[in-house]
Design a protein around this motif. Structure first.
Motif, PDB file in Angstrom:
ATOM      1  N   ARG A  17       8.457  71.824  -0.832  1.00 43.09           N
ATOM      2  CA  ARG A  17       6.843  71.416  -0.559  1.00 43.09           C
ATOM      3  C   ARG A  17       6.328  70.334  -0.271  1.00 43.09           C
ATOM      4  O   ARG A  17       6.883  69.330  -0.811  1.00 43.09           O
ATOM      5  CB  ARG A  17       6.336  72.178  -1.715  1.00 43.09           C
ATOM      6  N   ASP A  20       4.410  68.502  -3.186  1.00 45.39           N
ATOM      7  CA  ASP A  20       4.957  68.058  -4.335  1.00 45.39           C
ATOM      8  C   ASP A  20       4.856  66.457  -4.407  1.00 45.39           C
ATOM      9  O   ASP A  20       4.909  65.995  -5.704  1.00 45.39           O
ATOM     10  CB  ASP A  20       6.594  68.489  -4.180  1.00 45.39           C
ATOM     11  N   ALA A  21       4.945  65.876  -3.580  1.00 38.38           N
ATOM     12  CA  ALA A  21       5.078  64.387  -3.797  1.00 38.38           C
ATOM     13  C   ALA A  21       3.958  63.720  -4.526  1.00 38.38           C
ATOM     14  O   ALA A  21       3.991  63.084  -5.384  1.00 38.38           O
ATOM     15  CB  ALA A  21       5.139  63.675  -2.267  1.00 38.38           C
ATOM     16  N   LEU A  23       2.116  65.278  -6.528  1.00 42.88           N
ATOM     17  CA  LEU A  23       2.216  66.181  -7.850  1.00 42.88           C
ATOM     18  C   LEU A  23       2.939  65.603  -8.787  1.00 42.88           C
ATOM     19  O   LEU A  23       3.004  65.526  -9.930  1.00 42.88           O
ATOM     20  CB  LEU A  23       2.344  67.690  -7.589  1.00 42.88           C
ATOM     21  N   LEU A  24       4.144  65.070  -8.190  1.00 39.68           N
ATOM     22  CA  LEU A  24       5.195  64.429  -9.212  1.00 39.68           C
ATOM     23  C   LEU A  24       4.972  63.183  -9.430  1.00 39.68           C
ATOM     24  O   LEU A  24       5.797  62.543 -10.150  1.00 39.68           O
ATOM     25  CB  LEU A  24       6.622  64.794  -8.182  1.00 39.68           C
ATOM     26  N   THR A  25       4.024  62.482  -8.692  1.00 40.98           N
ATOM     27  CA  THR A  25       3.775  60.938  -8.924  1.00 40.98           C
ATOM     28  C   THR A  25       2.508  60.559  -9.491  1.00 40.98           C
ATOM     29  O   THR A  25       2.147  59.524  -9.804  1.00 40.98           O
ATOM     30  CB  THR A  25       4.085  60.228  -7.591  1.00 40.98           C
ATOM     31  N   GLY A  26       1.906  61.796  -9.921  1.00 40.14           N
ATOM     32  CA  GLY A  26       0.394  61.488 -10.437  1.00 40.14           C
ATOM     33  C   GLY A  26      -0.446  60.968  -9.587  1.00 40.14           C
ATOM     34  O   GLY A  26      -1.710  60.283 -10.225  1.00 40.14           O
ATOM     35  N   TRP A  30      -7.414  66.006  -9.287  1.00 36.89           N
ATOM     36  CA  TRP A  30      -8.087  66.889 -10.255  1.00 36.89           C
ATOM     37  C   TRP A  30      -9.574  66.573 -10.129  1.00 36.89           C
ATOM     38  O   TRP A  30      -9.904  65.508 -10.108  1.00 36.89           O
ATOM     39  CB  TRP A  30      -7.574  66.870 -11.563  1.00 36.89           C
ATOM     40  N   ASP A  32     -11.427  66.695 -12.776  1.00 37.82           N
ATOM     41  CA  ASP A  32     -11.901  65.639 -13.886  1.00 37.82           C
ATOM     42  C   ASP A  32     -11.398  64.300 -13.590  1.00 37.82           C
ATOM     43  O   ASP A  32     -11.898  63.462 -14.392  1.00 37.82           O
ATOM     44  CB  ASP A  32     -10.988  66.250 -15.065  1.00 37.82           C
ATOM     45  N   ASN A  33     -10.647  64.001 -12.469  1.00 38.72           N
ATOM     46  CA  ASN A  33     -10.547  62.649 -12.033  1.00 38.72           C
ATOM     47  C   ASN A  33     -11.740  61.857 -11.303  1.00 38.72           C
ATOM     48  O   ASN A  33     -11.615  60.713 -11.366  1.00 38.72           O
ATOM     49  CB  ASN A  33      -9.340  62.588 -11.184  1.00 38.72           C
ATOM     50  N   MET A 203      -3.354  75.926 -16.401  1.00 35.01           N
ATOM     51  CA  MET A 203      -3.076  74.832 -17.057  1.00 35.01           C
ATOM     52  C   MET A 203      -4.342  73.665 -17.187  1.00 35.01           C
ATOM     53  O   MET A 203      -4.634  73.036 -17.801  1.00 35.01           O
ATOM     54  CB  MET A 203      -1.964  74.116 -16.947  1.00 35.01           C
ATOM     55  N   GLU A 204      -4.681  73.709 -15.837  1.00 31.63           N
ATOM     56  CA  GLU A 204      -6.051  72.758 -15.788  1.00 31.63           C
ATOM     57  C   GLU A 204      -7.284  73.450 -16.186  1.00 31.63           C
ATOM     58  O   GLU A 204      -7.782  74.162 -15.613  1.00 31.63           O
ATOM     59  CB  GLU A 204      -6.111  72.512 -14.110  1.00 31.63           C
ATOM     60  N   VAL A 253      -6.205  71.979  -7.506  1.00 37.10           N
ATOM     61  CA  VAL A 253      -6.609  72.889  -8.639  1.00 37.10           C
ATOM     62  C   VAL A 253      -5.390  73.397  -9.293  1.00 37.10           C
ATOM     63  O   VAL A 253      -4.294  73.734  -8.798  1.00 37.10           O
ATOM     64  CB  VAL A 253      -7.255  74.028  -7.995  1.00 37.10           C
ATOM     65  N   GLY A 254      -5.400  73.466 -10.685  1.00 40.06           N
ATOM     66  CA  GLY A 254      -4.218  73.432 -11.406  1.00 40.06           C
ATOM     67  C   GLY A 254      -4.170  75.098 -11.974  1.00 40.06           C
ATOM     68  O   GLY A 254      -4.398  75.202 -13.067  1.00 40.06           O
ATOM     69  N   GLY A 510      -1.568  75.968  -6.316  1.00 43.32           N
ATOM     70  CA  GLY A 510      -0.443  75.944  -6.720  1.00 43.32           C
ATOM     71  C   GLY A 510       0.719  76.715  -5.970  1.00 43.32           C
ATOM     72  O   GLY A 510       1.777  76.767  -6.058  1.00 43.32           O
TER      73      GLY A 510
END
Lengths: 793, 156
Positions: A17, A20-21, A23-26, A30, A32-33, A203-204, A253-254, A510
């Motif tokens: 995907r 992913d990049a 999502l996997l590195t923060g 979101w 709320d950010n 989860m979010e 969106v989580g 997702g």
């Protein structure tokens, strides 16, 4: 890295995907950010009561707290206190109570919004809720659905004079057809199933930021939503902010699972207040708020009756539902049971169908869409009753299914509920599943354990399900009184340098649309997957869309991608033909390059055509510059994925503990775009369906207290609670769309619940157990088994 | 307000915090490490998991003042020149969907593999018990962690 370097078709490949990049590195965005200068944080005072009159409410005390700028109850908010909309009035006489964002004098469920505070930080706002003076006078609450429609019940909305929201009938063969079928039957099996209330538990947590931005009085709303486009229309209708001044963005969106398919109170409040005060308003829910204020799912009492001959031929089906609306109606609350209405007959042929649903108000959180939305409930009922019928007539449960299902050669098939199933091959999926599961071996082991009186009994559960995907032909939705359409949009722009912007109206949270949509466009345009940027979830950049829910995005949105891509290629063909000095019909198009038939040295890549379309120096007369096209597709019909799910449960007859020994499913979702993503969708769906069977249930006490209002009390399964799954597939293309795709987002959640419960019941059948309440906690299993052992059937 | 010195992803931060500030709120709101997220308020979901002095901790269950003098690694500081093998394995095995649980899940998996470099499937599942995921059913997360374990052998 170009995934398509070898010029193999992108569709059908398990490409890793693109999403992913970040999502996997923060590096994710979101809601709320988002931190904006001058933002005010909103905190909401919620009802701790199930049902009460507000006898005193004074928010002025909150203003004395540090950092507080304003506080509102319904009184102070006045006309800005918009009402939550319901867009599916299922009958002309449906009772639709007002659902104000802030309660007006009466609270009707735990979590109802009473007042709010705006402060400089979220912590200050939360602190200041303590300064609000509120007093309640308890009113009698009604939680039980049958009690709610009995004479003399306390009323959730006293001004309505009833707790009944609506009564809906469907009798496609006429009102006496089921009675006639039943009269011919040798066997009639009747059961009451309780499809318990669930909490979506994405989860979010939900979050909203509403801010006056830009130079034209525009209001931008970032929201953790599945439906930015639908939300914009509804927020306009509710708040009066003109649609053209309202921009809704769904950033990363989580998860949603239907729970973010909504126009929520908090979204309305943030928009109204940001518009009034002219500064950003931000709200992020706590998980405890989420559990009481995000809509719930399921919650139906299902009385189902099936009539058959003694050798197992189905004759008719009668379904009487009571469906819990909760305290108010939200976006499509009343319609959820009707999405299941058409699917109770499942994959089976029969002569008569009779459906009635009563929608009921109770003092509980409103219900609405949750993964499957009506179809898990219907699938549970039909797949459970098939096992009970098999037991009643002494037939192997898979043999009963085979005898009655629609045969491969009978498609397209119009069911007793009136739907025309596009395609299917139940035989192939079942054969594959039985082999993977080692069905015969497990049956033998089951016999052995039964014969030896093993304290751990083995049960085998079957679910041969189908579902309705690809919501939906707009005319059909209109006929069902749903107030929106079901089309989807795509715009494809090939930029001057050959890169592509694909604008979709779907709104992933997702599902991996950025990857899968690139694959579809890549094959259509002959441009590498990595050169395609998928743009979504922002009404300013993707103005048209119907968003993501109901396993619709690929089945409907995929068609729009394909058609927009084809239009781009057709325009490019005109330009290429002009420049290569041939007729458009003399060009063949392969892997992104136009070649003159019979003279392959004369060629032009689509990227080069895009540059020519940009400079516009040498275009055919009358042809507009730029290489782009758009398509809005209204689907021809639904699509009907199916599958055979098999579950083996080991049940300890001394402790009631059930352990899942194996789970095998073979799903047929038509053509797969990305098998990696498909498998992931199936796994996640299975987990949620299994969780309904074994773990989850929202529980209220008789006063309307939600007893499962946190992750400490509501059992979302963890990794040790689930096994690894065996998944496989067959491919029977859909005939209702050109990609041949069906839909997969909800399949696992729809199919798995009855497979698990059928397995537990099967394990305990020798003891006289013929039903199992959900969730089948060890205590529930033990009690049910003991009751059966003590002579109750 | 209390003064704290916390090294986050290799950078020392000297900050004033309210004593009640949770470490996760300090990370997100004071120093902008928004890669670490909040998923619940009962320390049940593990979305906020970070490494605190090298061991996994739920940053919603630690006060910022308790982390004074400590070193915190978040998902944003996990990768060096290349991704950490756990991050790479999550992509390879499609161990994430919406990605909201992912920062916490990855940090928990890193700690799990530090403690047990060669876990069985059951040990992986037990080791991730404190982290909830709603999308994947854990199937591919378990595969990801197993692949990471394999790839890390002899390496890190």
């Amino acid at each position: 890295m170009t995934e398509l370097a070898d010029h193999v078709a992108a569709i059908g490949r398990p490409i890793k995907r693109k999403e992913d990049a970040r999502l996997l590195t923060g590096k994710t965005q979101w809601t709320d950010n988002i931190q904006l200068p001058g933002a005010l944080h909103m905190a909401i005072l919620r009802s701790p009561m199930g049902h009460a009159k507000i006898t005193k409410l004074d928010v002025s005390g909150a203003l004395k707290y540090p950092g507080v700028e304003a506080a509102y109850s319904a009184t102070e908010l006045g006309d800005l206190n918009g009402s939550v909309p319901c867009v599916w009035p299922v009958t002309d006489d449906m009772v639709a109570p007002d659902f104000p964002a802030l309660a007006k004098g009466e609270v009707r469920h735990m979590g109802d919004c009473v007042a709010l505070v705006l402060a400089h930080t979220a912590a200050q706002a939360a602190d200041a809720l303590e300064g609000i003076v509120v007093e309640y006078a308890t009113l009698p609450a009604v939680i039980d659905m049958e009690a709610a429609i009995a004479d003399g019940s306390p009323l959730v909305h006293s001004d309505k004079g009833t707790n009944k929201c609506y009564t809906y009938h469907l009798q496609p063969q006429g009102d006496s057809a089921y009675a006639e079928a039943k009269a011919k039957a040798d066997v009639v099996v009747k059961r009451r199933f309780i499809n318990q209330r669930l909490i979506p538990a994405f989860m979010e947590p939900r979050a909203v930021v509403a801010a006056p931005m830009g130079t034209s009085g525009e209001l931008t709303i970032w929201s953790a939503t599945q439906v930015p486009h639908v939300l914009r229309v509804l927020l306009t209708l509710v708040t009066g902010v003109p649609e053209n001044k309202l921009r809704v963005v769904a950033p990363d969106v989580g998860g949603g699972f239907g729970g973010k398919l909504q126009c929520y109170r908090e979204e309305i409040l943030c928009v109204a207040l940001a518009n009034k005060l002219g500064r950003p308003i931000k709200w992020t829910e706590t998980r405890s708020e989420d559990m009481v204020a995000t809509h719930h799912g399921r919650d139906q009492i299902q009385d189902i009756e099936i009539a058959a001959t003694k050798d197992g031929k189905l004759l008719g089906l009668k379904v009487d539902l009571i469906a819990n609306m909760g305290a108010y109606l939200q976006i499509i609350t009343p319609g959820i049971p009707l999405l299941g209405m058409f699917m109770y007959p499942g994959i089976y042929k029969m002569d008569a169908y009779d459906f009635t649903c009563i929608g009921v108000f109770t003092n509980t959180t409103p219900t609405d869409a949750y993964r499957g939305a009506g179809r898990p409930e219907s699938t549970y009922a039909i797949e459970r009753i098939m096992d009970e019928l098999a037991n009643e007539i002494g037939m192997e449960p898979m043999e009963l299914r085979k005898k009655n299902w629609i045969k491969h050669e009978e498609f397209p098939y119009t069911t007793v509920a009136g739907l025309t199933y596009d395609s299917g091959n139940y035989e192939a999926a079942t054969e594959k599943a039985l082999a993977l599961f080692k069905y015969d071996e497990l049956r033998k082991e089951q016999e052995k354990r039964r014969a030896s009186g093993d304290k751990v009994q083995l049960g085998i559960g079957i679910s041969t399900f189908t579902e309705m995907c690809g919501l939906a032909p707009s005319r059909t939705l209109g006929a069902l009184k749903y107030v929106a359409g079901g089309w989807e949009h795509c715009t494809i722009r090939v930029l001057p340098t050959g890169k592509v912007e694909l604008v979709t109206g779907t709104s992933p949270h997702g599902q991996g649309h950025e990857t899968a949509w690139s694959q579809i466009a890549s094959d259509t345009l002959g441009i590498p997957v990595d050169d395609i940027e998928v743009i979504h979830g922002d009404t300013r950049t993707s103005p048209y869309g119907m968003d993501t829910y109901g396993s619709r995005s690929l089945a409907v949105g995929g068609q729009a991608i394909l058609r927009a891509g084809e239009k781009v290629v057709e325009k490019a063909r005109l330009i290429a033909a002009h420049q290569l000095e041939c007729s458009p019909a003399d060009l063949e198009f392969d892997h992104g390059t136009f070649r003159v038939k019979g003279d392959p040295s004369k060629e032009k890549a689509i990227q080069a055509v895009a540059f020519e379309a940009f400079t516009a120096h040498d275009l055919p007369d009358g042809l507009e510059p730029t290489l782009q096209a758009e398509s809005t597709v209204d689907p021809q019909d639904f699509s009907y994925p199916h599958g055979t799910h098999l579950c083996a449960m080991e049940v300890d007859t001394e402790t009631g503990k059930s352990v899942m020994r194996s789970y095998v499913c073979v799903d047929d979702i038509g053509i797969q775009i990305n098998p990696l993503i498909v498998e992931g969708q199936v796994h996640g769906g299975l987990a949620q369906g299994i969780a309904q069977a074994l773990y989850e249930g929202a529980v209220y006490d008789s006063d309307g207290q939600l007893l499962t209002a946190s992750f400490a009390d509501y059992l979302v399964p963890g990794a040790p609670d689930l096994p690894s799954f065996t998944t496989d597939h067959t491919v029977t293309p859909s005939t209702t769309n050109p990609l041949g795709t069906k839909g997969v987002g909800e399949a696992g959640a729809i199919a798995s619940t009855p497979a698990v419960i059928n397995a537990i019941v099967d394990a305990l059948r020798p003891f006289g157990v013929n039903d199992m309440p959900m969730p089948a906690h060890p205590m529930t299993v033990w009690r049910t088994l003991n009751a059966a052992r003590q002579g109750g059937k | 307000m209390t003064k704290v010195s916390i090294t986050v992803d290799g950078v020392l931060h000297e900050s004033e915090v309210e004593p009640r500030t949770l470490l996760v709120h300090y990370l997100r709101e004071q120093i902008g490490k928004v890669g670490t997220v909040v998923g619940c308020d009962t320390s049940s979901c593990g979305a906020c998991t970070i490494l605190l002095d090298g061991r996994s901790a739920k940053s919603c269950s630690v006060l910022a003042v308790q982390a004074d003098g400590s070193s915190v690694t978040t998902i944003e500081g996990l990768a060096g020149e290349e991704w950490h093998p756990v991050q790479a394995a999550f992509k390879e095995c499609h161990g994430l969907q919406c990605g909201y649980c992912t920062p916490g899940m990855v940090m928990s998996a890193v700690d799990l593999l530090g403690e047990n470099p060669n876990p069985t499937e059951a040990e992986i599942r037990e080791g991730l018990e404190g982290n909830l995921c709603r999308c994947t059913g854990y199937h591919n997360i378990v595969k990801s962690v197993a692949l990471a374990a394999q790839n890390m052998k002899g390496g890190k």
